[in-house]
Design an enzyme around this catalytic site. Structure first.
Site, PDB file in Angstrom:
ATOM      1  N   SER A  84      33.765  27.839 -41.577  1.00  0.00           N
ATOM      2  CA  SER A  84      35.347  27.087 -41.758  1.00  0.00           C
ATOM      3  C   SER A  84      35.866  26.443 -40.634  1.00  0.00           C
ATOM      4  CB  SER A  84      36.385  28.065 -42.809  1.00  0.00           C
ATOM      5  OG  SER A  84      37.423  27.485 -42.684  1.00  0.00           O
ATOM      6  N   HIS A 116      32.498  24.615 -44.502  1.00  0.00           N
ATOM      7  CA  HIS A 116      33.415  24.729 -45.435  1.00  0.00           C
ATOM      8  C   HIS A 116      34.973  24.264 -44.932  1.00  0.00           C
ATOM      9  CE1 HIS A 116      35.293  27.795 -48.348  1.00  0.00           C
ATOM     10  NE2 HIS A 116      36.371  27.843 -47.597  1.00  0.00           N
ATOM     11  N   ASP A 140      38.859  23.705 -45.798  1.00  0.00           N
ATOM     12  CA  ASP A 140      39.979  24.354 -46.519  1.00  0.00           C
ATOM     13  C   ASP A 140      40.855  23.320 -46.716  1.00  0.00           C
ATOM     14  OD1 ASP A 140      39.401  26.940 -47.064  1.00  0.00           O
ATOM     15  OD2 ASP A 140      39.147  27.186 -44.556  1.00  0.00           O
ATOM     16  N   MET A 160      44.903  22.424 -47.999  1.00  0.00           N
ATOM     17  CA  MET A 160      45.972  23.114 -48.168  1.00  0.00           C
ATOM     18  C   MET A 160      47.103  22.264 -48.507  1.00  0.00           C
ATOM     19  SD  MET A 160      45.460  26.320 -45.470  1.00  0.00           S
ATOM     20  CE  MET A 160      44.254  27.260 -45.484  1.00  0.00           C
ATOM     21  N   HIS A 192      37.086  23.553 -50.525  1.00  0.00           N
ATOM     22  CA  HIS A 192      37.863  24.531 -51.071  1.00  0.00           C
ATOM     23  C   HIS A 192      39.368  23.999 -51.194  1.00  0.00           C
ATOM     24  CE1 HIS A 192      39.754  28.979 -50.588  1.00  0.00           C
ATOM     25  NE2 HIS A 192      40.069  28.483 -51.650  1.00  0.00           N
ATOM     26  N   MET A 240      43.003  24.587 -51.944  1.00  0.00           N
ATOM     27  CA  MET A 240      44.110  25.443 -52.270  1.00  0.00           C
ATOM     28  C   MET A 240      45.253  24.863 -52.466  1.00  0.00           C
ATOM     29  SD  MET A 240      43.176  28.078 -49.361  1.00  0.00           S
ATOM     30  CE  MET A 240      41.789  26.968 -48.826  1.00  0.00           C
ATOM     31  N   MET A 258      37.769  35.175 -53.107  1.00  0.00           N
ATOM     32  CA  MET A 258      38.614  35.449 -52.138  1.00  0.00           C
ATOM     33  C   MET A 258      38.812  36.777 -51.430  1.00  0.00           C
ATOM     34  SD  MET A 258      39.258  32.286 -51.001  1.00  0.00           S
ATOM     35  CE  MET A 258      40.415  32.900 -49.561  1.00  0.00           C
ATOM     36  N   ASP A 265      34.871  34.669 -49.022  1.00  0.00           N
ATOM     37  CA  ASP A 265      35.566  33.664 -48.036  1.00  0.00           C
ATOM     38  C   ASP A 265      36.810  34.685 -47.456  1.00  0.00           C
ATOM     39  OD1 ASP A 265      37.221  31.915 -46.588  1.00  0.00           O
ATOM     40  OD2 ASP A 265      37.738  30.539 -48.359  1.00  0.00           O
TER      41      ASP A 265
HETATM   42  C1  DX5 Z   1      41.889  31.085 -45.927  1.00  0.00           C
HETATM   43  C2  DX5 Z   1      40.648  30.103 -46.139  1.00  0.00           C
HETATM   44  C3  DX5 Z   1      39.261  30.679 -45.222  1.00  0.00           C
HETATM   45  C4  DX5 Z   1      39.485  30.755 -43.779  1.00  0.00           C
HETATM   46  C5  DX5 Z   1      38.708  31.919 -43.484  1.00  0.00           C
HETATM   47  O1  DX5 Z   1      42.749  30.624 -46.604  1.00  0.00           O
HETATM   48  O2  DX5 Z   1      40.191  29.974 -47.402  1.00  0.00           O
HETATM   49  O3  DX5 Z   1      38.352  29.602 -45.716  1.00  0.00           O
HETATM   50  O4  DX5 Z   1      39.024  29.848 -43.161  1.00  0.00           O
HETATM   51  O5  DX5 Z   1      39.345  32.400 -42.308  1.00  0.00           O
HETATM   52  P1  DX5 Z   1      38.522  33.803 -41.596  1.00  0.00           P
HETATM   53  O6  DX5 Z   1      37.152  33.675 -41.439  1.00  0.00           O
HETATM   54  O7  DX5 Z   1      39.240  33.636 -40.249  1.00  0.00           O
HETATM   55  O8  DX5 Z   1      39.212  34.831 -42.229  1.00  0.00           O
HETATM   56 ZN    ZN Z   2      38.306  28.804 -47.695  1.00  0.00          ZN
END
Ligand code: DX5
Ligand code: ZN
Length: 239
Positions: free
Chosen positions: A28, A53, A55, A57, A86, A88, A157, A195
């Site tokens: 990620s 990956h 993320d 947001m 992903h 969010m 998650m 994740d």
């Molecule tokens: C959190 C993200 C994850 C994040 C995981 O909201 O969806 O993908 O990058 O990070 P680590 O591996 O550091 O928990």
């Molecule tokens: Zn994620």
């Protein structure tokens, strides 16, 4: 072009494991330097990662802000690895087509955020990408069971979404097992991704619970030994 399996081939050529049932690794970039994301995806590719990956947001569904569709389009040009996006974000159905157009291989929406998750999954598939559904650690697995046959990927998650570097929530493992059983029951070949808080130390337990894809942010991008060394630690842990 999506889904080229260059790294599977290169690992085979190097004789570096890749047992049939070993999960894929999806670093990620949330934990990478945002001023050097091209370098970050290149490092993942060079280190033998399977996917990247991404993320996304929106500052509403989660209290943090990251990437828009242009970032995904630019990353798509920068790497041959499939982009695992992903979302969010609230109202993901308003945005999924933009991320598909940007070149995402997988687009995943939160069941808690979608007004009509089935419609969002259908729109992703219609655009030509793989459709993912995800749930937060506290969400009942039963909420996504009716959607499993419309999904190419299910993401469990194992931290509260929003930030990297949190600790793995152990109760997520039972949910991974329940999702693995539910997918097997309907004969689904969907990926089961996990994740949050995944490190070389707990990766094998997550794999044994039934995961086929492991996401790791801080354990890959913040390892002082570097990205390739971090990925090698994961490969060894799940071999
Ligand atoms: C959190 C993200 C994850 C994040 C995981 O909201 O969806 O993908 O990058 O990070 P680590 O591996 O550091 O928990
Ligand atoms: Zn994620």
């Amino acid at each position: 072009m999506r889904g080229k399996r260059v790294n599977d081939a290169s690992r085979d050529a190097l004789g570096q494991g890749n047992a049939l049932n070993a999960p894929k690794l999806a670093p990620s970039i949330l934990s990478a330097d945002f001023a050097r994301l091209g370098d970050a995806v290149a490092a993942a590719e060079a280190g033998g990662a399977d996917w990247v990956h991404v993320d996304v947001m929106d500052g509403h569904f989660v209290p943090n802000l990251t990437f828009g569709p242009k970032m995904v389009a630019d990353l798509h040009r920068a790497t041959r690895l499939p982009l695992d996006v992903h979302l969010m974000i609230e109202r993901p159905e308003d945005w999924v087509a933009r991320y598909v157009e940007a070149g995402a291989a997988y687009v995943t929406v939160h069941v808690e955020a979608a007004r009509d998750a089935a419609a969002a999954l259908a729109a992703i598939r219609k655009g030509g990408a793989k459709a993912g559904i995800t749930l937060n650690p506290d969400t009942d697995v039963a909420r996504i069971l009716p959607l499993l046959d419309r999904a190419d990927l299910v993401l469990m998650m194992s931290v509260q979404p929003g930030f990297g570097g949190q600790s793995f929530i152990a109760s997520a493992l039972d949910k991974v097992r329940a999702l693995r059983a539910a997918l097997d029951r309907i004969g689904s070949a969907a990926e089961l991704e996990v994740d949050g808080g995944i490190k070389p130390e707990n990766a094998n337990a997550v794999a044994r619970a039934g995961a086929s894809v492991l996401v790791a942010g801080s354990a890959v991008y913040l390892d002082p030994a570097g990205v390739s060394a971090a990925i090698a630690k994961f490969r060894k842990a799940i071999a």
